[in-house]
Write a protein that holds these residues in place. Structure first.
Motif, PDB file in Angstrom:
ATOM      1  N   LYS A  94      51.085 -35.774 -13.096  1.00 26.11           N
ATOM      2  CA  LYS A  94      51.794 -36.063 -11.669  1.00 26.11           C
ATOM      3  C   LYS A  94      52.978 -36.664 -11.902  1.00 26.11           C
ATOM      4  O   LYS A  94      53.212 -37.834 -12.357  1.00 26.11           O
ATOM      5  N   GLU A 259      41.244 -43.911 -19.319  1.00 27.40           N
ATOM      6  CA  GLU A 259      40.515 -43.215 -18.046  1.00 27.40           C
ATOM      7  C   GLU A 259      39.771 -44.289 -17.551  1.00 27.40           C
ATOM      8  O   GLU A 259      39.154 -45.252 -17.914  1.00 27.40           O
ATOM      9  N   GLU A 263      40.243 -41.206 -13.023  1.00 27.31           N
ATOM     10  CA  GLU A 263      41.443 -41.228 -13.092  1.00 27.31           C
ATOM     11  C   GLU A 263      42.138 -41.398 -14.371  1.00 27.31           C
ATOM     12  O   GLU A 263      41.442 -42.206 -15.073  1.00 27.31           O
ATOM     13  N   CYS A 265      45.540 -42.474 -17.067  1.00 26.56           N
ATOM     14  CA  CYS A 265      46.882 -42.694 -17.052  1.00 26.56           C
ATOM     15  C   CYS A 265      47.426 -42.727 -18.490  1.00 26.56           C
ATOM     16  O   CYS A 265      46.550 -43.041 -19.545  1.00 26.56           O
ATOM     17  N   LEU A 283      50.590 -40.823 -14.399  1.00 27.36           N
ATOM     18  CA  LEU A 283      49.288 -40.486 -13.976  1.00 27.36           C
ATOM     19  C   LEU A 283      49.101 -38.932 -14.121  1.00 27.36           C
ATOM     20  O   LEU A 283      49.847 -38.056 -13.953  1.00 27.36           O
ATOM     21  N   GLU A 285      46.610 -35.611 -13.106  1.00 27.65           N
ATOM     22  CA  GLU A 285      45.570 -35.009 -12.075  1.00 27.65           C
ATOM     23  C   GLU A 285      44.878 -34.038 -12.519  1.00 27.65           C
ATOM     24  O   GLU A 285      45.396 -33.432 -13.421  1.00 27.65           O
ATOM     25  N   ASP A 288      39.009 -34.493 -13.685  1.00 28.11           N
ATOM     26  CA  ASP A 288      37.501 -34.550 -13.478  1.00 28.11           C
ATOM     27  C   ASP A 288      36.607 -33.852 -14.341  1.00 28.11           C
ATOM     28  O   ASP A 288      37.141 -32.250 -14.781  1.00 28.11           O
ATOM     29  N   LEU A 363      46.975 -48.558 -14.555  1.00 28.73           N
ATOM     30  CA  LEU A 363      46.118 -47.642 -13.949  1.00 28.73           C
ATOM     31  C   LEU A 363      45.667 -48.732 -12.994  1.00 28.73           C
ATOM     32  O   LEU A 363      45.138 -48.010 -11.737  1.00 28.73           O
ATOM     33  N   GLU A 366      47.787 -48.934  -9.913  1.00 28.10           N
ATOM     34  CA  GLU A 366      47.527 -47.935  -9.273  1.00 28.10           C
ATOM     35  C   GLU A 366      46.260 -47.484  -8.462  1.00 28.10           C
ATOM     36  O   GLU A 366      46.616 -47.191  -7.357  1.00 28.10           O
ATOM     37  N   LEU A 367      45.001 -47.961  -9.042  1.00 30.83           N
ATOM     38  CA  LEU A 367      44.032 -47.813  -8.202  1.00 30.83           C
ATOM     39  C   LEU A 367      43.743 -48.796  -6.965  1.00 30.83           C
ATOM     40  O   LEU A 367      43.498 -48.320  -5.910  1.00 30.83           O
ATOM     41  N   ARG A 370      46.306 -47.372  -4.292  1.00 32.40           N
ATOM     42  CA  ARG A 370      45.897 -46.312  -3.654  1.00 32.40           C
ATOM     43  C   ARG A 370      44.803 -46.870  -2.603  1.00 32.40           C
ATOM     44  O   ARG A 370      44.424 -46.274  -1.504  1.00 32.40           O
TER      45      ARG A 370
END
Length: 607
Positions: A94, A259, A263, A265, A283, A285, A288, A363, A366-367, A370
């Motif tokens: 990302k 992780e 997510e 990083c 980051l 993307e 999963d 991370l 960032e979480l 968001r």
């Protein structure tokens, strides 16, 4: 499926890259393979596929492939195609941030040094990225003062001095390459010193400057000696801010992956000659159900495909299954051997652990960001329902704007926000076709009609709210078209810029939404994004028209040569800066034509 089975039979047992496509022809996955036959067939055979892979296979309607000579070539091609198509089932870096670098224009006779966020494969030298922009400016200012490098943007050529220098030369801030006060080789020696410092070899440079300080003092040139003394202090001050992280004078990138909550990083520490000169986090993307090994390989592949510098060592915290392939690829790019390793103890292990802790902290930040943004967007959408009395929650908003100058080069933009977040893949740009002259109302009608006629034809999803940039006039113009199309049941509003008033159909008075409310902020973001998108397109078209006009006026330059020039340099500005020698490098441009182009662009003012 029968069509795919036929395709599978023809797959070669060769290395290459494959592109999976859905029924619309969109590339949804890009992969590489040592054997295309074995790898692509495996997707359509029973096996222990992950849930993500099973979902992807259900969407595959077709596939393409490109055969390469080696697995390394396939690796390179895969990285380029992921960057080009941004497939939704790939692990993706990302990269919506741009990172500051220091650029030294070594391709020029008399190079400049400045900050940039755009890294090109243009032969110049880039140092970074850096996280502290203020530190970059401070470093650049010190280096310019120390070496008196030029700050002007003139296209200076060795052996072609100008008549008068600028003020910087008179006050001792520039060595005067423009008037020939310093020759090309002597100036380049100064630039080499700058690059020495930026590449992490501060101690070598400080020792050199100290020697010159003592020599100047011995010759009783105390003014010059004092200048070198101040320079040594400044260099030591900057050097002290860069922590010594390694006992070895080696260039390393320390990379750690973490992780959390689905997510990922990646933190990178940039160590040059044993000193930590910068750090950045990225980051990822589409991670999963992906293993850390696959995530790390994808990061290394995508990051170093565009990185301006590859160090001798890349120290990571995650095992990768393709170490030799990665090292071969990096060696091809760097031209020297590159080592990838996972430390088990010692200094390198400590550095990886430090990077890992930073990655974890970034991370978490960032979480939290968001989560806060999601809550704020939810609140904004709920408030819009209340303030604008909407029929449903405006999860899908489409915003329109017109851009032109007195009717010239008229364009329009449409941006899409989903759940309060820009959905840039759905943005659209329009060139006005049916309206001449400055008539914004008619232009808005044309664009709205084109957008929703196409959407109805394709049975696409209609928006929950249409936002028009403007007041009553623009709103009523758009509403008239929606009525003709029997779409007047859609919620629509106009946002006037001056007082930030919201106009609704059938209401004389505007709705005043509180200035600090998330609802108004969301509408402003949609409106401003539509405006930005429209203006950038308008400038692009206008610049293209003016560029073509000017190039067409140059004797001996027709459509073919004009296209070759623009393809080679990218813009009229770059062509203006080019030397005669650089112009001659373009296909179809002779020495005589290069001279004509060079002279013409300097004789005529910029449009």
């Amino acid at each position: 499926m029968r069509y795919i089975e036929e395709q599978l039979k023809r797959l070669p047992d060769r290395p290459g890259v494959y592109l999976m496509k859905d029924e619309t022809g969109e590339v949804i996955y890009v992969g590489k393979a040592k054997s295309l036959r074995r790898r692509v067939r495996s997707y359509f055979r029973k096996g222990n596929h992950t849930f993500k892979t099973k979902i992807m296979v259900k969407h595959i309607a077709d596939f393409d492939y490109i055969v390469t000579d080696t697995e390394v070539e396939a690796f390179i091609l895969e990285a380029n195609l992921i960057k080009k198509y941004n497939p939704k089932f790939n692990i993706r870096l990302k990269d919506d941030k741009t990172y500051p670098y220091i650029k030294v224009t070594v391709q020029e006779d008399f190079p400049r040094i400045f900050k940039t966020r755009l890294v090109k494969n243009d032969g110049n030298r880039y140092f970074g990225p850096f996280t502290d922009v203020n530190a970059i400016y401070k470093t650049i200012d010190v280096l310019k003062d120390l070496f008196s490098l030029r700050t002007c943007k003139k296209n200076l050529e060795a052996g072609k001095p100008e008549k008068r220098p600028c003020l910087n030369y008179h006050i001792g801030k520039c060595v005067g390459p423009c008037i020939g006060a310093i020759d090309r080789n002597s100036y380049r020696e100064l630039v080499d010193r700058v690059c020495l410092f930026l590449s992490g070899k501060q101690d070598e440079l400080i020792n050199e400057v100290e020697k010159e300080m003592y020599q100047a003092a011995e010759k009783k040139n105390f003014e010059k000696a004092a200048r070198f003394r101040d320079a040594v202090r400044a260099l030591k001050n900057i050097s002290a801010q860069q922590k010594v992280m390694s006992s070895k004078n080696i260039n390393q990138d320390i990379i750690a992956l973490v992780e959390e909550e689905g997510e990922a990083c990646v933190q990178v520490l940039f160590i040059r000659n044993g000193r930590l000169i910068g750090q950045e986090y990225f980051l990822m993307e589409g991670v999963d159900e992906e293993s850390n090994t696959d995530i790390m390989v994808s990061f290394l592949q995508q990051y170093y495909e565009q990185a301006p510098e590859i160090p001798q060592e890349i120290v990571i915290n995650t095992h990768v299954s393709q170490t030799e392939l990665l090292e071969d690829w990096l060696q091809q790019k760097k031209g020297k051997k590159v080592k990838i390793l996972i430390p088990l103890k010692g200094e390198k292990k400590r550095l990886v652990e430090m990077a890992s802790k930073n990655a974890s902290q970034n991370l978490k930040k960032e979480l939290i960001r968001r989560k806060y943004q999601k809550q704020r967007n939810e609140k904004a959408l709920d408030q819009l329902v209340e303030y604008l009395v909407l029929s449903s929650k405006p999860v899908h908003i489409e915003g329109f704007d017109i851009s032109n100058i007195q009717g010239s080069d008229p364009v329009a933009s449409m941006v899409v926000f989903k759940d309060g977040v820009p959905s840039k893949a759905d943005y659209r740009r329009f060139r006005i076709k049916t309206v001449s002259g400055p008539n914004d109302f008619a232009m808005m009608q044309e664009v709205v009609k084109r957008r929703y006629s196409r959407l109805l034809e394709e049975e696409g999803d209609l928006p929950d709210l249409i936002l028009i940039d403007g007041g009553k006039g623009q709103l009523n113009a758009a509403l008239e078209v929606l009525k003709e199309m029997n779409l007047d049941y859609l919620d629509i509003a106009g946002l006037a810029k001056r007082e930030e008033e919201v106009f609704l159909p059938g209401q004389k008075e505007p709705v005043i939404i509180p200035r600090k409310s998330p609802a108004l902020h969301l509408l402003q973001r949609v409106r401003d994004e539509a405006h930005r998108f429209a203006v950038s397109y308008h400038r692009k078209l206008r610049s293209r028209r003016l560029t073509h006009t000017m190039l067409d006026e140059i004797p001996g330059v027709g459509p073919k040569r004009r296209k070759a020039l623009l393809s080679h340099f990218g813009s009229l500005g770059a062509i203006r800066k080019a030397t005669i020698g650089q112009l001659k490098e373009v296909d179809g441009i002779s020495n005589k034509t290069a001279r004509v182009i060079y002279d013409y662009l300097r004789e005529h003012t910029r449009p």
